[in-house]
Design a protein around this motif. Structure first.
Motif, mmCIF file in Angstrom:
data_model
loop_
_atom_site.group_PDB
_atom_site.id
_atom_site.type_symbol
_atom_site.label_atom_id
_atom_site.label_comp_id
_atom_site.label_asym_id
_atom_site.label_seq_id
_atom_site.Cartn_x
_atom_site.Cartn_y
_atom_site.Cartn_z
ATOM 1 N N ASP A 42 0.888 -1.245 -0.007
ATOM 2 C CA ASP A 42 -0.200 0.003 0.082
ATOM 3 C C ASP A 42 0.847 1.435 -0.215
ATOM 4 O O ASP A 42 2.116 1.078 0.025
ATOM 5 C CB ASP A 42 -1.089 -0.053 1.152
ATOM 6 N N GLY A 43 0.399 2.404 0.109
ATOM 7 C CA GLY A 43 1.118 3.594 0.057
ATOM 8 C C GLY A 43 2.011 3.805 1.172
ATOM 9 O O GLY A 43 3.203 4.285 0.933
ATOM 10 N N GLN A 44 1.520 3.667 2.541
ATOM 11 C CA GLN A 44 2.587 3.777 3.520
ATOM 12 C C GLN A 44 3.832 2.661 3.493
ATOM 13 O O GLN A 44 4.885 3.199 3.635
ATOM 14 C CB GLN A 44 1.557 3.526 4.608
ATOM 15 N N HIS A 45 3.399 1.782 2.970
ATOM 16 C CA HIS A 45 4.284 0.613 2.885
ATOM 17 C C HIS A 45 5.473 0.986 1.670
ATOM 18 O O HIS A 45 6.683 0.802 2.025
ATOM 19 C CB HIS A 45 3.812 -0.808 2.624
ATOM 20 N N ALA A 46 4.775 1.611 0.496
ATOM 21 C CA ALA A 46 5.682 2.244 -0.264
ATOM 22 C C ALA A 46 6.639 3.185 0.081
ATOM 23 O O ALA A 46 8.080 3.207 -0.290
ATOM 24 C CB ALA A 46 4.923 2.778 -1.450
ATOM 25 N N LEU A 47 6.295 4.110 0.918
ATOM 26 C CA LEU A 47 7.176 4.880 1.585
ATOM 27 C C LEU A 47 8.360 4.378 2.309
ATOM 28 O O LEU A 47 9.420 4.700 2.303
ATOM 29 C CB LEU A 47 6.586 6.038 2.466
ATOM 30 N N GLU A 48 7.993 3.437 3.136
ATOM 31 C CA GLU A 48 8.904 2.576 3.879
ATOM 32 C C GLU A 48 9.982 1.911 3.112
ATOM 33 O O GLU A 48 11.156 1.751 3.268
ATOM 34 C CB GLU A 48 8.273 1.596 4.956
ATOM 35 N N VAL A 49 9.443 0.989 2.096
ATOM 36 C CA VAL A 49 10.318 0.360 0.912
ATOM 37 C C VAL A 49 11.291 1.274 0.366
ATOM 38 O O VAL A 49 12.411 0.952 -0.017
ATOM 39 C CB VAL A 49 9.472 -0.563 0.227
ATOM 40 N N ALA A 51 12.401 4.159 1.252
ATOM 41 C CA ALA A 51 13.381 4.745 2.399
ATOM 42 C C ALA A 51 14.656 3.530 2.445
ATOM 43 O O ALA A 51 15.651 3.986 2.447
ATOM 44 C CB ALA A 51 12.765 4.921 3.554
ATOM 45 N N ARG A 52 14.366 2.424 2.369
ATOM 46 C CA ARG A 52 14.987 1.390 2.622
ATOM 47 C C ARG A 52 15.895 0.935 1.264
ATOM 48 O O ARG A 52 17.098 0.543 1.056
ATOM 49 C CB ARG A 52 14.304 0.074 3.392
ATOM 50 N N GLU A 53 15.069 0.797 0.048
ATOM 51 C CA GLU A 53 15.635 0.274 -0.969
ATOM 52 C C GLU A 53 16.155 1.266 -2.072
ATOM 53 O O GLU A 53 17.029 1.106 -2.949
ATOM 54 C CB GLU A 53 14.587 -0.482 -1.773
ATOM 55 N N ARG A 54 15.613 2.449 -2.033
ATOM 56 C CA ARG A 54 16.035 3.546 -2.832
ATOM 57 C C ARG A 54 16.285 3.292 -4.336
ATOM 58 O O ARG A 54 16.675 3.270 -5.126
ATOM 59 C CB ARG A 54 17.402 4.190 -2.764
ATOM 60 N N PRO A 55 14.896 2.885 -4.887
ATOM 61 C CA PRO A 55 14.491 2.432 -6.185
ATOM 62 C C PRO A 55 14.894 3.548 -7.318
ATOM 63 O O PRO A 55 14.556 4.809 -6.896
ATOM 64 C CB PRO A 55 12.973 1.966 -6.139
#
Length: 322
Positions: A42-49, A51-55
């Motif tokens: 979801d959107g909130q999870h997207a922000l977390e991913v 920050a971690r993965e820097r796609p």
């Protein structure tokens, strides 16, 4: 298909969608093209991913729980102002209004569901290609620092200046080579003569400076802005289709009305905007693109000012809401 020929590691794409099936479909399409895919639910999870993965690119579903794709896009764009993060919105809502809403949120492209896997890969490839070009040019170009010079597309440079023509030719050649969309806007202040006649000695400069600030806040880092003449600017928007061009023109026209001049407090300034596109059946060269944007601006002004004329397959006249 080679996803990132100039990079040692594959480009990384974040796919955010609350549908397991949609994420799986996107992952398969992108993995087959050689991209590394990371997922968010979801959107909130997207922000977390993120920050971690820097796609290198983000694919966002519009309708998601906790945080919508539109909200997520705005946050991501705010977090990455110093660099260029391509964002593609995807949704079952594929009307003009839905696409405009997505592009207004800061998205660089919009795909309606169900989308074709080849089209998805092509759009991802085009945006990542643009990202690589920007990253390669960043050491020589500071588009937000306000410096003026041949390397800075934000400078006060006349449209006949060799630097302007060179950059425009580069963008047009790239669009033609890869069949990418390219949009040209020409924005001019209406009633500029009145401002200079009735206002203070510096009223014209004050208004044009305010217009430049409005334009700067309405475009992306990859977009080019040049001074066209004493009344306005030319904007060149790579990888921009009709809805994206309309969204930029609307933002500029709306925000210009908020400008207030100390010497003319009752003035409610407006702009006329001409827009031309590539590819287009009438645009076969850079000269065609510039001639059509001039013609579109002339028609917008001829209708009384405050209008946008978009010349695609025919002149489309549009008056933005106040």
């Amino acid at each position: 298909m080679n996803a990132s020929p100039s990079q040692s590691a594959p480009a990384k794409v974040l796919v955010a969608d609350d549908s397991d099936a949609e994420r799986m479909s996107a992952r398969q399409a992108l993995s087959e093209a050689g991209y590394e895919v990371v997922e968010a639910l979801d959107g909130q999870h997207a922000l977390e991913v993120f920050a971690r993965e820097r796609p290198d690119l983000v694919l966002l579903d519009v309708v998601m729980p906790r945080l919508t794709g539109l909200e997520t896009c705005r946050i991501l764009k705010a977090k990455t102002q110093s660099t260029y993060l391509p964002v593609i919105m995807v949704s079952t809502r594929n009307s003009v209004n839905a696409r405009v809403e997505g592009l207004r949120s800061g998205a660089d492209d919009y795909l309606g569901k169900p989308y074709d896997a080849d089209e998805l890969r092509a759009r991802v490839e085009a945006l990542l290609r643009t990202r690589r070009v920007i990253r390669e040019s960043e050491p020589a170009v500071d588009t937000r620092a306000g410096a003026v010079g041949d390397a800075n597309p934000r400078g006060e440079i006349d449209r006949e200046d060799p630097a302007f023509r060179r950059r425009l030719e580069e963008e047009f050649d790239r669009a033609e080579r890869y069949s990418d969309p390219l949009t040209c806007l020409r924005v001019e202040v209406d009633e500029f003569q009145r401002v200079e006649t009735e206002g203070s000695a510096d009223a014209g400069v004050e208004l044009i400076t305010a217009l430049r600030e409005v334009i700067e806040s309405s475009v992306r880092k990859i977009d080019l802005v040049y001074r066209a003449d004493q009344r306005g600017y030319i904007l060149v928007l790579p990888n921009t289709h009709f809805p994206g061009a309309l969204a930029v023109a609307e933002r500029v026209a709306r925000d210009v009305r908020k400008i207030r001049l100390a010497s003319l407090p009752d003035l409610r300034p407006t702009v006329s905007v001409g827009v031309s596109f590539f590819p287009n059946k009438d645009t076969h060269s850079l000269q065609d693109l510039l001639q059509l944007v001039d013609s579109a601006l002339d028609r917008a002004r001829g209708e009384g000012g405050g209008n946008v004329c978009l010349y695609q397959h025919q002149g489309y006249l549009y008056r933005p809401e106040a």
